[in-house]
Structures are given as C-alpha cells and as structure tokens.
Motif scaffolding. Structure first.
Motif, PDB file in Angstrom:
ATOM      1  N   VAL A  35      -1.070  11.410 -18.638  1.00 48.26           N
ATOM      2  CA  VAL A  35      -2.493  11.604 -18.894  1.00 48.26           C
ATOM      3  C   VAL A  35      -3.312  10.932 -17.794  1.00 48.26           C
ATOM      4  O   VAL A  35      -4.298  11.480 -17.308  1.00 48.26           O
ATOM      5  CB  VAL A  35      -2.880  11.037 -20.280  1.00 48.26           C
ATOM      6  N   ASP A  36      -2.902   9.726 -17.400  1.00 46.57           N
ATOM      7  CA  ASP A  36      -3.593   8.977 -16.362  1.00 46.57           C
ATOM      8  C   ASP A  36      -2.601   8.048 -15.697  1.00 46.57           C
ATOM      9  O   ASP A  36      -1.591   7.656 -16.307  1.00 46.57           O
ATOM     10  CB  ASP A  36      -4.759   8.174 -16.960  1.00 46.57           C
ATOM     11  N   LEU A  37      -2.885   7.697 -14.461  1.00 47.01           N
ATOM     12  CA  LEU A  37      -2.006   6.818 -13.703  1.00 47.01           C
ATOM     13  C   LEU A  37      -2.886   6.009 -12.755  1.00 47.01           C
ATOM     14  O   LEU A  37      -3.754   6.573 -12.089  1.00 47.01           O
ATOM     15  CB  LEU A  37      -1.008   7.694 -12.932  1.00 47.01           C
ATOM     16  N   GLN A  38      -2.664   4.694 -12.713  1.00 46.78           N
ATOM     17  CA  GLN A  38      -3.431   3.795 -11.848  1.00 46.78           C
ATOM     18  C   GLN A  38      -2.478   2.836 -11.141  1.00 46.78           C
ATOM     19  O   GLN A  38      -1.442   2.459 -11.694  1.00 46.78           O
ATOM     20  CB  GLN A  38      -4.440   2.980 -12.667  1.00 46.78           C
ATOM     21  N   ALA A  39      -2.863   2.431  -9.952  1.00 48.68           N
ATOM     22  CA  ALA A  39      -2.073   1.449  -9.203  1.00 48.68           C
ATOM     23  C   ALA A  39      -3.005   0.679  -8.293  1.00 48.68           C
ATOM     24  O   ALA A  39      -3.942   1.247  -7.723  1.00 48.68           O
ATOM     25  CB  ALA A  39      -1.000   2.149  -8.385  1.00 48.68           C
ATOM     26  N   GLY A  40      -2.758  -0.622  -8.173  1.00 54.68           N
ATOM     27  CA  GLY A  40      -3.575  -1.418  -7.276  1.00 54.68           C
ATOM     28  C   GLY A  40      -3.048  -2.823  -7.127  1.00 54.68           C
ATOM     29  O   GLY A  40      -2.086  -3.226  -7.798  1.00 54.68           O
ATOM     30  N   LEU A  41      -3.695  -3.546  -6.238  1.00 53.20           N
ATOM     31  CA  LEU A  41      -3.328  -4.937  -5.991  1.00 53.20           C
ATOM     32  C   LEU A  41      -4.142  -5.842  -6.903  1.00 53.20           C
ATOM     33  O   LEU A  41      -5.344  -5.658  -7.072  1.00 53.20           O
ATOM     34  CB  LEU A  41      -3.579  -5.295  -4.531  1.00 53.20           C
TER      35      LEU A  41
ATOM     36  N   GLN B 215       0.822  -1.205   0.000  1.00 53.49           N
ATOM     37  CA  GLN B 215       0.000   0.000   0.000  1.00 53.49           C
ATOM     38  C   GLN B 215       0.863   1.265   0.000  1.00 53.49           C
ATOM     39  O   GLN B 215       0.515   2.262  -0.644  1.00 53.49           O
ATOM     40  CB  GLN B 215      -0.957   0.010   1.200  1.00 53.49           C
ATOM     41  N   GLU B 216       2.000   1.230   0.691  1.00 48.65           N
ATOM     42  CA  GLU B 216       2.933   2.360   0.675  1.00 48.65           C
ATOM     43  C   GLU B 216       3.430   2.626  -0.741  1.00 48.65           C
ATOM     44  O   GLU B 216       3.511   3.785  -1.180  1.00 48.65           O
ATOM     45  CB  GLU B 216       4.124   2.090   1.592  1.00 48.65           C
ATOM     46  N   VAL B 217       3.769   1.569  -1.466  1.00 50.80           N
ATOM     47  CA  VAL B 217       4.228   1.713  -2.847  1.00 50.80           C
ATOM     48  C   VAL B 217       3.114   2.305  -3.705  1.00 50.80           C
ATOM     49  O   VAL B 217       3.363   3.212  -4.513  1.00 50.80           O
ATOM     50  CB  VAL B 217       4.710   0.365  -3.430  1.00 50.80           C
ATOM     51  N   ILE B 218       1.907   1.810  -3.531  1.00 49.74           N
ATOM     52  CA  ILE B 218       0.778   2.312  -4.313  1.00 49.74           C
ATOM     53  C   ILE B 218       0.608   3.816  -4.096  1.00 49.74           C
ATOM     54  O   ILE B 218       0.468   4.581  -5.050  1.00 49.74           O
ATOM     55  CB  ILE B 218      -0.517   1.537  -3.963  1.00 49.74           C
ATOM     56  N   GLU B 219       0.645   4.250  -2.856  1.00 49.57           N
ATOM     57  CA  GLU B 219       0.477   5.682  -2.567  1.00 49.57           C
ATOM     58  C   GLU B 219       1.632   6.508  -3.124  1.00 49.57           C
ATOM     59  O   GLU B 219       1.419   7.597  -3.670  1.00 49.57           O
ATOM     60  CB  GLU B 219       0.318   5.900  -1.061  1.00 49.57           C
ATOM     61  N   GLN B 220       2.841   6.012  -2.979  1.00 48.20           N
ATOM     62  CA  GLN B 220       4.013   6.717  -3.499  1.00 48.20           C
ATOM     63  C   GLN B 220       3.934   6.815  -5.028  1.00 48.20           C
ATOM     64  O   GLN B 220       4.223   7.860  -5.608  1.00 48.20           O
ATOM     65  CB  GLN B 220       5.292   5.995  -3.069  1.00 48.20           C
ATOM     66  N   PHE B 221       3.502   5.744  -5.669  1.00 44.56           N
ATOM     67  CA  PHE B 221       3.370   5.738  -7.126  1.00 44.56           C
ATOM     68  C   PHE B 221       2.289   6.709  -7.574  1.00 44.56           C
ATOM     69  O   PHE B 221       2.477   7.484  -8.515  1.00 44.56           O
ATOM     70  CB  PHE B 221       3.067   4.314  -7.607  1.00 44.56           C
TER      71      PHE B 221
ATOM     72  N   ALA C 126      10.784   3.051  -7.727  1.00 49.42           N
ATOM     73  CA  ALA C 126      11.456   1.812  -8.146  1.00 49.42           C
ATOM     74  C   ALA C 126      12.358   1.276  -7.032  1.00 49.42           C
ATOM     75  O   ALA C 126      12.396   0.060  -6.782  1.00 49.42           O
ATOM     76  CB  ALA C 126      12.255   2.056  -9.422  1.00 49.42           C
ATOM     77  N   ALA C 127      13.055   2.165  -6.340  1.00 51.12           N
ATOM     78  CA  ALA C 127      13.921   1.748  -5.234  1.00 51.12           C
ATOM     79  C   ALA C 127      13.093   1.154  -4.094  1.00 51.12           C
ATOM     80  O   ALA C 127      13.483   0.150  -3.489  1.00 51.12           O
ATOM     81  CB  ALA C 127      14.743   2.935  -4.735  1.00 51.12           C
ATOM     82  N   LYS C 128      11.933   1.755  -3.806  1.00 50.60           N
ATOM     83  CA  LYS C 128      11.058   1.245  -2.748  1.00 50.60           C
ATOM     84  C   LYS C 128      10.562  -0.158  -3.110  1.00 50.60           C
ATOM     85  O   LYS C 128      10.509  -1.047  -2.251  1.00 50.60           O
ATOM     86  CB  LYS C 128       9.874   2.201  -2.554  1.00 50.60           C
ATOM     87  N   ILE C 129      10.215  -0.358  -4.368  1.00 52.51           N
ATOM     88  CA  ILE C 129       9.755  -1.674  -4.826  1.00 52.51           C
ATOM     89  C   ILE C 129      10.847  -2.724  -4.607  1.00 52.51           C
ATOM     90  O   ILE C 129      10.580  -3.827  -4.123  1.00 52.51           O
ATOM     91  CB  ILE C 129       9.307  -1.603  -6.299  1.00 52.51           C
ATOM     92  N   ARG C 130      12.075  -2.390  -4.950  1.00 49.73           N
ATOM     93  CA  ARG C 130      13.191  -3.322  -4.727  1.00 49.73           C
ATOM     94  C   ARG C 130      13.418  -3.560  -3.232  1.00 49.73           C
ATOM     95  O   ARG C 130      13.640  -4.686  -2.795  1.00 49.73           O
ATOM     96  CB  ARG C 130      14.466  -2.801  -5.387  1.00 49.73           C
ATOM     97  N   GLU C 131      13.323  -2.493  -2.455  1.00 47.43           N
ATOM     98  CA  GLU C 131      13.583  -2.549  -1.017  1.00 47.43           C
ATOM     99  C   GLU C 131      12.620  -3.478  -0.283  1.00 47.43           C
ATOM    100  O   GLU C 131      13.017  -4.176   0.654  1.00 47.43           O
ATOM    101  CB  GLU C 131      13.465  -1.135  -0.448  1.00 47.43           C
TER     102      GLU C 131
END
Length: 97
Positions: free
Chosen positions: A37-43, A20-26, A79-84
C-alpha cells in the motif's frame, strides 16, 4: 493492514552513498511487489535513535502480502545489499492496524 518497520545500524565504514543506494533500491520495491500500500525509506536524523541509521517501512494490504514479501527475490536483493555494506544490527516490528 500491516505495517512492517525495520531499523538498521551499520558499521562506521558504511558511507552515506551506500546508504542512499539501499534507500533507492528499497524504494524500487513498491512498483514490483503485490500487496504494498505504501513504502518509505530514509535516514534517521534523531539523536534518540540509539545509532540506528536507516529506517524502512512498508504498509501491506494484509498478512499474506507480508508473508510473500520475505522470500521475494527483489526483497532478498535489498537485504543482501544491507548486509554487504556493513549491517551491524537491526530491529524489525510488524503491527496490524
């Protein structure tokens, strides 16, 4: 327009809170980068997802905006957070629509 789609698979030790932290950061990238134009993120909730848990999509105005996105420091921080937090694998596709 360009659609940039990313699927990410994480380690078993990665928590829902970390995802969820990654989703919010993204999602915060939308207001900080030109050409989005648009950006989406989710599980991913599909059982057909082959273990890929996180889905990130960005629609760009053009290829130049996509090219500027990659090295952008704000994008690199996500990207760094995702790896971390335990990225095991990812799939990235770009399509022109």
């Amino acid at each position: 327009m360009i659609d940039h789609i990313v699927l990410v698979k994480f380690a078993d030790t990665t928590t829902e809170e970390q995802l969820q932290e990654v989703i919010e950061q993204f999602k915060a990238l939308k207001g900080n980068l030109d050409g989005i134009v648009d950006l989406q993120a989710g599980l991913n909730f599909s059982e057909k997802g082959q273990g890929y848990q996180l889905v990130l999509t960005v629609r760009f105005e053009n290829k130049a905006a996509l090219e500027a996105y990659g090295p952008n420091p704000d994008h690199q921080a996500v990207a760094a957070k995702i790896r971390e937090i335990g990225r095991m694998d990812s799939i990235v596709v770009d399509i022109e629509i």
